[in-house]
Write an enzyme that holds these catalytic residues in place. Sequence first.
Site, mmCIF file in Angstrom:
data_model
loop_
_atom_site.group_PDB
_atom_site.id
_atom_site.type_symbol
_atom_site.label_atom_id
_atom_site.label_comp_id
_atom_site.label_asym_id
_atom_site.label_seq_id
_atom_site.Cartn_x
_atom_site.Cartn_y
_atom_site.Cartn_z
ATOM 1 N N LEU A 79 0.843 -1.199 0.000
ATOM 2 C CA LEU A 79 0.000 0.000 0.000
ATOM 3 C C LEU A 79 0.878 1.250 0.000
ATOM 4 C CD1 LEU A 79 -2.805 -0.989 2.540
ATOM 5 C CD2 LEU A 79 -2.551 -1.561 0.108
ATOM 6 N N ARG A 120 2.060 15.249 6.101
ATOM 7 C CA ARG A 120 2.949 15.756 7.150
ATOM 8 C C ARG A 120 4.420 15.777 6.743
ATOM 9 N NH1 ARG A 120 1.591 12.169 12.063
ATOM 10 N NH2 ARG A 120 0.473 10.909 10.536
ATOM 11 N N ALA A 172 54.406 19.118 -8.228
ATOM 12 C CA ALA A 172 53.345 19.994 -7.722
ATOM 13 C C ALA A 172 52.903 20.974 -8.803
ATOM 14 C CB ALA A 172 53.843 20.759 -6.506
HETATM 15 C C1 UD1 Z 1 -3.388 1.545 9.948
HETATM 16 C C2 UD1 Z 1 -4.241 0.465 10.598
HETATM 17 C C3 UD1 Z 1 -3.970 0.427 12.100
HETATM 18 C C4 UD1 Z 1 -2.486 0.201 12.359
HETATM 19 C C5 UD1 Z 1 -1.669 1.267 11.626
HETATM 20 C C6 UD1 Z 1 -0.210 0.925 11.734
HETATM 21 C C7 UD1 Z 1 -6.281 0.344 9.281
HETATM 22 C C8 UD1 Z 1 -7.699 0.723 9.207
HETATM 23 N N1 UD1 Z 1 -5.615 0.746 10.347
HETATM 24 O O1 UD1 Z 1 -3.819 2.784 10.483
HETATM 25 O O2 UD1 Z 1 -4.711 -0.621 12.697
HETATM 26 O O3 UD1 Z 1 -2.237 0.253 13.757
HETATM 27 O O4 UD1 Z 1 -2.011 1.297 10.237
HETATM 28 O O5 UD1 Z 1 0.551 1.984 11.230
HETATM 29 O O6 UD1 Z 1 -5.786 -0.338 8.425
HETATM 30 N N2 UD1 Z 1 -3.125 3.675 2.442
HETATM 31 C C9 UD1 Z 1 -3.536 3.584 1.131
HETATM 32 N N3 UD1 Z 1 -4.798 3.954 0.774
HETATM 33 C C10 UD1 Z 1 -5.690 4.404 1.684
HETATM 34 C C11 UD1 Z 1 -5.288 4.500 3.032
HETATM 35 C C12 UD1 Z 1 -4.014 4.118 3.370
HETATM 36 O O7 UD1 Z 1 -2.744 3.170 0.266
HETATM 37 O O8 UD1 Z 1 -6.825 4.723 1.290
HETATM 38 C C13 UD1 Z 1 -1.784 3.261 2.815
HETATM 39 C C14 UD1 Z 1 -0.949 4.413 3.327
HETATM 40 O O9 UD1 Z 1 -0.178 4.968 2.271
HETATM 41 C C15 UD1 Z 1 -0.053 3.721 4.328
HETATM 42 C C16 UD1 Z 1 -0.890 2.578 4.837
HETATM 43 O O10 UD1 Z 1 -1.884 2.350 3.879
HETATM 44 O O11 UD1 Z 1 1.110 3.177 3.727
HETATM 45 C C17 UD1 Z 1 -1.507 2.866 6.193
HETATM 46 O O12 UD1 Z 1 -2.321 3.980 6.126
HETATM 47 P P1 UD1 Z 1 -2.512 4.956 7.333
HETATM 48 O O13 UD1 Z 1 -3.533 5.962 7.000
HETATM 49 O O14 UD1 Z 1 -1.189 5.431 7.814
HETATM 50 O O15 UD1 Z 1 -3.112 3.933 8.414
HETATM 51 P P2 UD1 Z 1 -3.478 4.241 9.890
HETATM 52 O O16 UD1 Z 1 -4.722 5.043 9.929
HETATM 53 O O17 UD1 Z 1 -2.303 4.763 10.577
#
Ligand code: UD1
Length: 453
Positions: free
Chosen positions: A6, A13, A375
């Site tokens: 993903l 940020r 040199a």
């Molecule tokens: C997610 C988990 C959470 C976990 C945490 C660990 C879910 C719902 N929650 O939360 O349980 O503790 O990761 O860091 O899965 N991404 C996409 N498409 C999207 C959303 C996210 O590709 O629509 C990717 C982001 O780029 C990232 C990863 O998925 O690499 C995680 O997304 P992020 O929004 O950081 O997840 P959290 O809300 O932190």
Amino acid sequence: MNIVILAAGQGKRMHSNLPKVLHPVAGKALAQHVIDTARSLAPEKMVVVYGHGGEVVRSTLNSADILWAKQEPQLGTGHAVAQALPEISAMGQTLVLYGDVPLTKASTLKRLLQAGKDGLSILTVNLLNPAGYGRIVRDAAGQVQRIVEEKDATPEEKLICEVNTGIMVIPSSHLADWLGRLSNKNAQGEYYLTDVVALAVAEGVPIHTAQPDGEWEVLGVNSKVQLAELERVHQRNLADAMLVGGVRLADPNRIDVRGELGYGRDVFIDVGCVFEGKVELGDAVEVGPYCVLKNVKVGAGTRIAAFCHFEDAVIGPDGVLGPYARLRPGTELGPEVHIGNFVEVKKSKIGAQSKANHLAYIGDAEIGQRVNVGAGTITCNYDGANKHLTIIEDDVFIGSDTQLVAPVRVGRGATLGAGTTLTKDAPPDALTVSRAKQISLTGWVRPQKIMSS
Ligand code: UD1
Ligand code: CA
């Protein structure tokens, strides 16, 4: 086995025009670390889910073995995995990785895949401060029931310290069904991948957990602060591995390896050095403080003093280099060559035991063995339009402050007097001098300063 990475998140940020997953750790994009680790597990299919405006992600990371799935808009991690469904096979296991969690070890992922052989497995860690993470909810018997996101958790659930790292192995045959049944009726209005755990439990699919060897393996990057922290963790791990491998480091906290660094026995590296690309240090090589080496091979026993900068160069054994030496692309030094301070060498071969110890420019040259370059010597290799070759044969002595106007050849055993501007070939074994005869004028008076009244 399928792997879905993903990488569609925006990374607001980071405050950067560069997509988050392309920011580097150890000189390599975050997502590239993940792809390289994933590749080492030999998946049948590897899919990267990228986002809106992520064409640069795709073009930067592209490789024949990567399948691409675009997620637009981004409706959550479950929705992200769903975008990969058309690309993956409905057999075996599907491992979900995050493109912004770069340091997970292949051995940890193998353990997770093994744990999930008969069901679903989640990589979890216990954190002193679990805030922000999804929590692992277990029943009285310790069986995992579901994952609850921080924003949806009750005060009691928030006390749980075992968290979801996000890395998960799901049986591929259930994936389409479970993802299709996800709902976004939650605090964030997102389709949570984590909700597949409760669906699996309801269907009696066994749930397992596995843990990484170190917490750093599951650290993600959301800000430049975290990027810098991860860089230090990773560099320290690399340094520790080198110490274990027998390298002596003046300070394992002050070395940066941004590529592959190979080394022999009894190598010593002083503080502040940066190694980029592919660098190989032979047995007993010593690298002084604050050197930068990029794509360089260094022969056994060579000593490099402080503040050297070498790029795309091959250095023979038992050389003595620096301080303040610069080797540019295409430099090849034979055994026991000395290159001293403020000497720049470019696209040149220098034979065994030859020396250029002070203030020189050697470009587009072929220098034989046992040559002494005085040199201030300069190969004038560029006429404003083309580059030309300077050939200096074995046992030549080049006096200080000499210019060799290329193309030009200095024959074996020749001596060039200091200050020579060589525009024609110098014959072997002779002294060639081009400067005017020295004269002295007696009774000559220096100009006097005119005093204003
Ligand atoms: C997610 C988990 C959470 C976990 C945490 C660990 C879910 C719902 N929650 O939360 O349980 O503790 O990761 O860091 O899965 N991404 C996409 N498409 C999207 C959303 C996210 O590709 O629509 C990717 C982001 O780029 C990232 C990863 O998925 O690499 C995680 O997304 P992020 O929004 O950081 O997840 P959290 O809300 O932190
Ligand atoms: Ca989120």
